[in-house]
Design a protein around this motif. Structure first.
Motif, PDB file in Angstrom:
ATOM      1  N   ALA A  40       0.836  -1.206   0.000  1.00  0.00           N
ATOM      2  CA  ALA A  40       0.000   0.000   0.000  1.00  0.00           C
ATOM      3  C   ALA A  40       0.872   1.257   0.000  1.00  0.00           C
ATOM      4  CB  ALA A  40      -0.926  -0.010   1.212  1.00  0.00           C
ATOM      5  N   GLY A  41       1.998   1.203   0.698  1.00  0.00           N
ATOM      6  CA  GLY A  41       2.927   2.337   0.684  1.00  0.00           C
ATOM      7  C   GLY A  41       3.520   2.574  -0.686  1.00  0.00           C
ATOM      8  N   VAL A  43       2.072   1.751  -3.549  1.00  0.00           N
ATOM      9  CA  VAL A  43       0.986   2.277  -4.380  1.00  0.00           C
ATOM     10  C   VAL A  43       0.760   3.757  -4.091  1.00  0.00           C
ATOM     11  CG1 VAL A  43      -1.509   2.107  -4.778  1.00  0.00           C
ATOM     12  CG2 VAL A  43      -0.137   0.043  -4.687  1.00  0.00           C
ATOM     13  N   SER A  44       0.921   4.169  -2.842  1.00  0.00           N
ATOM     14  CA  SER A  44       0.703   5.573  -2.506  1.00  0.00           C
ATOM     15  C   SER A  44       1.733   6.491  -3.166  1.00  0.00           C
ATOM     16  CB  SER A  44       0.715   5.771  -0.991  1.00  0.00           C
ATOM     17  OG  SER A  44       2.036   5.677  -0.490  1.00  0.00           O
ATOM     18  N   PHE A  47       0.563   8.470  -6.204  1.00  0.00           N
ATOM     19  CA  PHE A  47      -0.328   9.610  -6.015  1.00  0.00           C
ATOM     20  C   PHE A  47       0.372  10.829  -5.415  1.00  0.00           C
ATOM     21  CE2 PHE A  47      -2.972   5.781  -5.714  1.00  0.00           C
ATOM     22  CZ  PHE A  47      -3.804   6.010  -6.805  1.00  0.00           C
ATOM     23  N   THR A  48       1.684  10.789  -5.324  1.00  0.00           N
ATOM     24  CA  THR A  48       2.434  11.939  -4.803  1.00  0.00           C
ATOM     25  C   THR A  48       3.123  12.669  -5.946  1.00  0.00           C
ATOM     26  OG1 THR A  48       4.403  10.618  -4.392  1.00  0.00           O
ATOM     27  CG2 THR A  48       2.844  10.824  -2.573  1.00  0.00           C
ATOM     28  N   ASN A  54       9.491  10.468  -1.252  1.00  0.00           N
ATOM     29  CA  ASN A  54       8.487   9.994  -0.299  1.00  0.00           C
ATOM     30  C   ASN A  54       8.574   8.486  -0.061  1.00  0.00           C
ATOM     31  OD1 ASN A  54       7.157  12.507   0.205  1.00  0.00           O
ATOM     32  ND2 ASN A  54       6.295  12.370  -1.860  1.00  0.00           N
ATOM     33  N   ASN A  57       6.817   6.558   2.861  1.00  0.00           N
ATOM     34  CA  ASN A  57       5.455   6.020   2.801  1.00  0.00           C
ATOM     35  C   ASN A  57       5.466   4.494   2.847  1.00  0.00           C
ATOM     36  OD1 ASN A  57       4.599   8.618   2.575  1.00  0.00           O
ATOM     37  ND2 ASN A  57       3.848   8.444   0.471  1.00  0.00           N
ATOM     38  N   GLY A  61       3.666   2.406   5.710  1.00  0.00           N
ATOM     39  CA  GLY A  61       2.680   1.386   5.345  1.00  0.00           C
ATOM     40  C   GLY A  61       3.034   0.025   5.923  1.00  0.00           C
TER      41      GLY A  61
END
Length: 113
Positions: A40-41, A43-44, A47-48, A54, A57, A61
């Protein structure tokens, strides 16, 4: 004295046989939670604005996934009935002679029907 020592050794070994399967379930849930959280981290990062800055993340996660895996594992262990194995594969018992340990007796089940 000899019989008392054998009984105490068996008393200590049997509970460990009962909880081995529960520990395996718990560790699996922790590992899967960590992997899913790290996923999930990752995948995030899509979106940054600056994904290369980053990467924390992924660590966040993974940490949150580990906490979720711990919670799920504890719930899973507490809801399941313990499976007691009445016949261990092998047993160890110390052998005494004249009040001193002479050796260890190892015995096991070759065939059970």
């Amino acid at each position: 004295m000899k019989r008392l020592l054998q009984i105490s050794i068996l008393t200590l070994l049997i509970p460990s046989l009962v909880h081995a399967a529960d520990l395996k379930k718990f560790l699996k849930s922790c590992a899967w939670g960590t992997l899913m959280g790290a996923g999930a981290g990752v995948v995030s990062l899509a979106f940054t604005d600056k994904p290369s800055e980053n990467w924390n993340n992924v660590a966040k996660g993974a940490s949150l996934g580990l906490y979720g895996g711990i919670a799920y594992g504890l719930i899973q262990i507490n809801q399941s009935e313990p499976q007691v194995d009445q016949h261990p594969d092998f047993s160890l018992a110390p052998q005494f002679r004249d009040g001193q340990v002479e050796g260890i007796r190892v015995s096991g089940i070759l065939y059970s029907f």
